[in-house]
Design an enzyme around this catalytic site. Structure first.
Site, PDB file in Angstrom:
ATOM      1  N   ASP A 161       0.833  -1.209   0.000  1.00 53.77           N
ATOM      2  CA  ASP A 161       0.000   0.000   0.000  1.00 53.77           C
ATOM      3  C   ASP A 161       0.864   1.254   0.000  1.00 53.77           C
ATOM      4  OD1 ASP A 161      -2.289  -1.498  -0.020  1.00 53.77           O
ATOM      5  OD2 ASP A 161      -2.733  -1.252   2.110  1.00 53.77           O
ATOM      6  N   GLU A 207      -2.889  -2.667  -9.012  1.00 55.85           N
ATOM      7  CA  GLU A 207      -1.631  -2.003  -9.347  1.00 55.85           C
ATOM      8  C   GLU A 207      -1.683  -1.362 -10.718  1.00 55.85           C
ATOM      9  OE1 GLU A 207      -1.010  -6.227 -10.881  1.00 55.85           O
ATOM     10  OE2 GLU A 207      -2.116  -5.229  -9.293  1.00 55.85           O
TER      11      GLU A 207
END
Length: 318
Positions: A201, A227
């Site tokens: 994260d 992503e």
């Protein structure tokens, strides 16, 4: 003459000073002039032989209307209370000079009741206005949450759909072109597996910060997948879009991220001329990204670049 001179002064000041603080003072000054005139005029009419009671007292309610409409909420209530007490005191003084206490109190009672009714009604309206503003602010917060990615606070897919629809309309009606850069962080699953999701994260947050430093007002960034990110570039030539993609790819390699190792990205590009709808452009950008990743990663691919490669099986677009 005093009122006219005051209003002319206020008007001149408002034309040459447009700051919020000055405007607040001018609103309050305007209210003071109006309230001072109405109270003094009404009190004067209640002196013996100067006029009938109804000639001016009926206008006193304007003081409360003006206060609740134009003053700040936190100032309106105490200001109206002050105006109320000044109104009562001045009228009692004017009436007591030439009338018996019972007559003065009788007239004063009517003024008190009428003014209290104005204050209560306008306070109710004010509370409704405040509640409406609170609800409006809450609606904006909810809308923001619905259109922002909770981790990175950039546009999410729902928000991106709106941006792309608008860009497509501008392309069709005004010929304002747009391009889509679909960006994928290479081997991001490995980062999550090796360092954990909390580090993953932080990498995403660092990556978004990196993108934001490179983009300007004509470019929007959105989170497409875990992503995967989309950059919407508006009114750029194809070469400018390619240069922007290369800038992003090269800049990412030079940055430090949470896992303290090199990060690379693959980028696929789609242009508005290549499809009839923005969904077509997304599919083209996705296919070019697929080509970039399958030809070694850490690459920028557009349709021309992909056509120069051996044709790959078309990926399933999810």
């Amino acid at each position: 003459p005093i009122c006219i001179g005051s209003f002319v002064t206020i008007l001149c000041l408002s034309l040459f000073h447009n700051s919020t603080k000055i405007a607040t003072y001018l609103h309050f000054f305007t209210f003071t002039v109006v309230a001072g005139y109405l109270i003094s005029s009404s009190a004067w009419h209640h002196l013996d032989n100067n006029g009938e009671y109804s000639n001016s007292a009926q206008w006193l309610g304007i003081n409360y209307v003006v206060a609740y409409l134009f003053l700040e909420v936190r100032k309106a209530a105490p200001t109206t209370l002050l105006v109320f007490f000044i109104t009562i005191a001045s009228h009692y003084y004017a009436l007591s000079l030439h009338h018996s206490p019972n007559e003065a109190l009788g007239v004063l009672a009517n003024i008190i009741v009428a003014n209290l009714v104005y204050m209560i009604l306008l306070w109710t309206v004010l509370r409704m206005r405040v509640d409406g503003e609170v609800l409006s602010q809450q609606a904006k917060v909810f809308e923001s949450h619905a259109l922002k990615d909770p981790l990175t606070h950039i546009h999410n897919r729902r928000s991106l759909d709106q941006l792309l629809q608008r860009a497509q309309r501008h392309w069709q009606t005004k010929k304002k072109r747009y391009s889509i850069l679909m960006i994928d962080i290479d081997d991001f699953k490995h980062i999550n597996d090796m360092y954990g999701r909390s580090v993953g994260d932080r990498v995403l947050l660092d990556f978004v910060s990196c993108l934001n430093r490179l983009l300007n007002n004509s470019e929007e960034v959105a989170r497409w997948g875990e992503e995967e990110f989309i950059v919407l570039a508006k009114e750029h030539s194809k070469q400018e879009v390619k240069d922007l993609a290369e800038l992003i790819r090269q800049h990412v390699q030079t940055q430090a991220f949470a896992h303290q190792s090199t990060l690379t990205v693959s980028i696929g590009i789609g242009h508005c001329e290549e499809g009839g709808e923005f969904s077509d452009i997304l599919e083209i950008a996705d296919y070019n990204l697929f080509s970039a990743k399958n030809s070694g990663r850490d690459k920028v691919m557009d349709t021309i670049s992909t056509n120069n490669l051996t044709r790959l099986p078309a990926p399933e677009i999810s």
